[in-house]
Structures are given as structure tokens and as C-alpha cells.
Enzyme design. Structure first.
Site, short mmCIF file in Angstrom:
data_model
loop_
_atom_site.label_atom_id
_atom_site.label_comp_id
_atom_site.label_asym_id
_atom_site.label_seq_id
_atom_site.Cartn_x
_atom_site.Cartn_y
_atom_site.Cartn_z
N CYS B 164 57.38 38.79 43.69
CA CYS B 164 55.99 39.21 43.93
C CYS B 164 55.04 38.04 44.13
CB CYS B 164 55.52 40.05 42.76
SG CYS B 164 56.66 41.36 42.35
N HIS B 296 46.54 39.35 39.30
CA HIS B 296 47.84 39.91 39.70
C HIS B 296 47.78 41.42 39.44
CE1 HIS B 296 51.92 39.97 40.91
NE2 HIS B 296 52.37 40.39 39.74
N HIS B 333 51.14 47.52 45.46
CA HIS B 333 51.84 46.25 45.29
C HIS B 333 52.83 46.08 46.45
CE1 HIS B 333 53.39 42.68 43.77
NE2 HIS B 333 53.76 43.03 42.56
#
Lengths: 86, 405
Positions: B164, B296, B333
């Protein structure tokens, strides 16, 4: 004859993590077996497959609430394992 | 010779909020949630029913004749790069410029469409072969390679992978290439297209996906929402940009990369804190200089509580003064693509003085007690913005940008 649920779960954990199933019972803590949160989910999914049931629990809740093999057994029983239908 | 200053002269994105920067930003500042029930993908037996699909088909200007060479994650990066390069006004038909330009694109996954369709053909349909493009389409470096080929970029070109955090690692790599004089221009960013059965099925097994909405920092958050998405910027030696009269969107001023060396999936406070501190140090910023942090902010129990501790540790009392938000609440995401989209959000926040919100926020969580800009955007002058990416596997990458001087 099918194993009782405690022995089945002990066997699943033993095979998955390389422990002797005979040394695992309801009072065994998952910490003492070195089970991490993802391994716990893999164990739960294997129990689901073994009994053809669905255990609706996410990774965080599982790690927070399941501390012993007995907790796993109770969770399974609440979904019907060990009863006539499963 | 002193290290070069690095300007951003172009940006592009494709996200669940829109097929370009204008659409994405317009939705973002209006608090639109792009995470919806799936409409485009084949879900088969999936339990998870929501994600961030790109609103309109993406062709990136690739003619049908050549489309078989492109997986979706490459097309998203290609389209984002096309927008960014067009905005920069750079033309790589100039041989010197082409040789002094790089392209570094992060991807957490790979070209999964061709892998999965190949396996389905073999295992289900009994086919004896899979598509000839399976290898070049699926490789994680395909987005960087295809962008370089279509635009004629001939300097340092490669893919970067760190789950990620892939986009931010690629951006950091490009920043150093320009700063150190290895390139005058670096087209950098990230992409991923995880909305496909095999990837979603794997994420289902992790049991960290939000069942009905992604609610970062909210007490009732239940996980993340996956999305397709890509974001790409053009980094350019600031003197090079000025010499050609380019419009400078903002400056990139610092970066920090660290590892937790801890758990595969559970974040630590130490690793991300050190990445943020390293970023501030390299940018010569004090904590008080930071106006906005694009967190995040995945919406998982563990990430959001840990990231709050990180922000408190790094910023001290200033943590309560700065604006924070998780735009993942809106665009989802996109794994290796997230950092690219989030850098675009930071640049637009600087331009317009608007903090994009954290939507779907329901209840305060004592473990996430920061100003996360709940549900509604707010006006605030932003001189400096910082974007966090903290990945599975404990890989952390943080970047800082500043209003153009």
C-alpha cells in the site's frame, strides 16, 4: 467415528501450526501456541470448511475475543458444531 | 554542487471519484463517497459487495488494436500519466529531454486480469494455453514501461512495489533521481486495480474489509474499502521548469522511508513515526510548519488508532492544531495507487485552501482524538502538506509538498 469438536479443533490447530494435537485441549491458550491474528482467521476458516458453517467474525474481533481453544470451541458450538445438524 | 530543488509541474489521476483531477477533486471537496455497490465487475461468489470503481471506462487513448497488451492497472497509470504530462507541457520527442527523463510507477499488485482470466480459461474452460500477453501485461513494471514507451521517456524507468506504500516509494525514488541530478524530469506515482474476483477473494480472507461503508477514525469503523485507482505527477528540476517557463504547481520538499521490521499486518508506532520525522528533517520543517496531513487512514481498527499515536508522537501539541483527513473514505484504498491520488489531493488542498474531509464519520473514538475533518471540507490556508503511506509488511513512505514560492 467422527472426532468430537474439541479433538477436531485440536487436530486443525496441530496440523496448521506443527503442534502435537494431543497436547492441545480447551484450556490451551492461543498465546502459548504462538497463534497470530491471521493464523487465527485461517484456523476459523478451516473450522468453517470442516463443518460447512459460516462464522461471522472479523480479524480484529477474533484477536480481541478468542484467547483459548475453549473460546474457539464455544464459538463453533454457537454456530452448531457438535450438535446433530452440523 | 548543491542538490536541486524539485518542482511538480503536472498531475493526473483516475479514481472512484472521477476519471481525472478535476472530477476527483470536485467530488472530494464536496464530500462525495465513491465507494458503492459493485456495478461493473463480475462478483461470482464474493461476500463483499462494495468498492471504488472508476466511474467511466478508461482507455488512456490506446487504440482498440493495441488494447490486448494492457491490464487495467496499466491503463489507469497510463491515463493518469497522460493527464500529468499534458499539464506539464513536456514533449519527450526532444532526445536530450527524453534521455534525461525517468518514469517510476508503484504497484502493490500486478496485472491480475490477465492472470485470472488465463487460469479461468485453463481450469474451468479446459483451454490448453493462455494469452500471449500474459507475461508482459501482468508484470509489476508494466505501467512504468508502457508510459515510457508511449511517451518516449528513456532515462531511469522501473516499477516499485511495497504493497500500500508503492506509490509513495515510487515518488520518493523519482524525487531523489531529480534532486541528485540523475534526471531532470521524473514521471512518478502509483496504480492498482484490485477489483477483480481473485484479489477481492484474498482480501475477504483477511477479514479487514468494511461491510457497508469505510469510516476512517470513526469509533464504529469496520475496515477498509478496496478501489481501483492511480495517481501520477511530473517531478521536475525546478531550474529546468523555470527555464522553460513551466507553471509550477508546488514544490516537493522532503521524504521519509522506514520499515517496522515488526508484524506482517499490524502497524507499529515506531516505524511510521520515524518516517514522518525523517520527512520533516529532510524538508527542514518543524512540526508547526505542517498545515495538512493526508493520513494513511485506511479505516481499520489497528491503522487509525496507531496512526493517531504516530501523529501525536511526531507533532506533539501541534497535532491538535493541524488539519488531518483520510480521503480513502471517499476514493477507497487503491493499494499501490493510493499515494498517487492522495498526493493530488494534497496539491489541490494547497491550491484552493480547502481540506478534503473524512466522510462516513459517525462517532468520535477516544483512540483517534484528532481533527480529522469529519464529513465536510473546510477552508484553511495550506502552505505545507504531508502525505502518509504505511503498508502491510511494515514499509512506510511519507512525502511533503509546499506551496510554490
Amino acid at each position: 467415528m467422527a472426532l468430537d469438536p474439541e479433538r477436531t479443533i485440536a487436530k486443525i490447530i496441530g496440523e496448521q501450526l506443527g503442534h502435537d494435537p494431543d497436547k492441545i485441549d480447551s484450556s490451551t491458550t492461543l498465546d502459548s501456541l504462538g497463534v497470530n491474528s491471521l493464523e487465527l482467521i485461517e484456523i476459523i476458516m478451516t473450522i468453517e470448511e470442516e463443518y460447512d458453517i459460516a462464522i461471522d467474525i472479523d480479524t480484529v474481533s477474533a484477536a480481541e475475543n478468542i484467547k483459548t481453544v475453549g473460546d474457539l470451541l464455544e464459538l463453533g458450538k454457537s454456530m452448531g458444531i457438535g450438535s446433530a445438524k452440523a | 554542487m548543491s542538490a536541486a530543488k524539485v518542482a511538480i509541474t503536472g498531475m493526473g489521476c483516475t479514481s472512484a471519484l472521477g476519471n481525472d483531477v478535476d472530477e476527483t477533486w470536485s467530488a472530494m471537496k464536496n464530500g462525495v463517497c465513491g465507494i458503492r455497490p459493485f456495478e461493473q465487475i463480475e462478483t461470482y461468489d464474493l461476500k463483499i459487495g462494495i468498492g471504488g470503481e472508476i466511474p467511466k471506462p478508461v482507455t488512456a487513448g490506446v487504440p482498440d488494436r493495441y488494447m490486448s497488451a494492457f491490464d487495467r492497472f496499466t491503463l489507469l497509470a497510463m491515463e493518469s500519466a497522460r493527464q500529468a504530462i499534458e499539464q506539464s507541457g513536456l514533449d519527450f520527442s526532444d532526445t536530450d529531454l527524453a534521455n534525461r527523463s525517468g518514469c517510476i510507477i508503484g504497484a502493490g499488485n500486478c496485472g491480475w486480469e490477465i492472470v485470472e482470466s488465463g487460469y479461468r480459461r485453463c481450469f474451468i474452460d479446459g483451454a490448453k494455453r493462455i494469452h500471449v500477453m500474459a507475461v508482459p501485461r501482468s508484470m509489476s513494471s508494466a505501467p512504468a514501461s508502457q508510459i515510457s514507451m508511449w511517451h518516449g521517456i528513456k532515462g531511469p524507468v522501473y516499477g516499485v512495489t511495497s504493497a500500500c506504500a508503492s506509490a509513495n516509494h515510487a515518488i520518493v525514488a523519482g524525487y531523489h533521481a531529480v534532486k541528485n541530478g540523475e534526471a531532470d524530469v521524473a514521471v512518478v506515482g502509483g496504480t492498482d486495480a484490485p477489483l477483480i474476483w481473485g484479489v477481492l477473494k484474498a482480501w475477504e480472507s483477511l477479514r479487514v474489509l468494511a461491510p457497508e461503508a469505510c469510516r476512517p477514525f470513526s469509533a464504529n469503523r469496520k475496515g477498509l474499502a478496496l478501489a481501483d485507482g492511480a495517481g501520477v505527477v511530473v517531478l521536475e528540476n525546478a531550474e529546468h521548469a523555470k527555464a522553460r517557463g513551466a507553471k509550477i504547481l508546488c514544490e516537493m520538499i522532503g521524504t521519509g522511508i522506514t520499515a517496522d521490521a515488526g508484524d506482517l499486518v499490524n502497524p507499529t508506532v515506531d516505524g511510521p513515526s520515524r518516517a514522518m520525522q525523517q520527512c520533516l528533517r529532510s524538508a527542514r520543517l518543524s512540526p508547526q510548519d505542517v498545515d495538512y496531513v493526508n493520513a494513511h487512514g485506511t479505516g481499520t481498527k489497528a491503522n487509525d488508532a496507531t496512526e493517531t499515536k504516530v501523529l501525536r508522537q511526531v507533532f506533539g501539541s501541534h497535532a491538535d492544531e493541524m488539519a488531518i483527513s483520510s480521503t480513502k473514505s471517499m476514493h477507497g484504498h487503491a493499494l499501490g495507487g493510493s499515494g498517487g491520488v492522495e498526493l493530488v489531493a494534497c496539491i489541490k488542498a494547497i491550491h484552493e485552501g480547502i481540506i478534503p474531509p473524512t466522510v462516513n464519520y459517525d462517532e468520535p473514538d477516544p483512540e483517534c482524538d484528532l481533527d480529522v475533518t469529519p464529513n465536510v471540507a473546510k477552508k484553511r490556508n495550506v502552505d505545507v502538506a504531508v502525505s502518509n503511506s504505511f503498508a502491510f509488511g511494515g514499509t512506510n513512505a511519507v512525502v511533503a509538498v509546499r506551496k510554490a514560492s
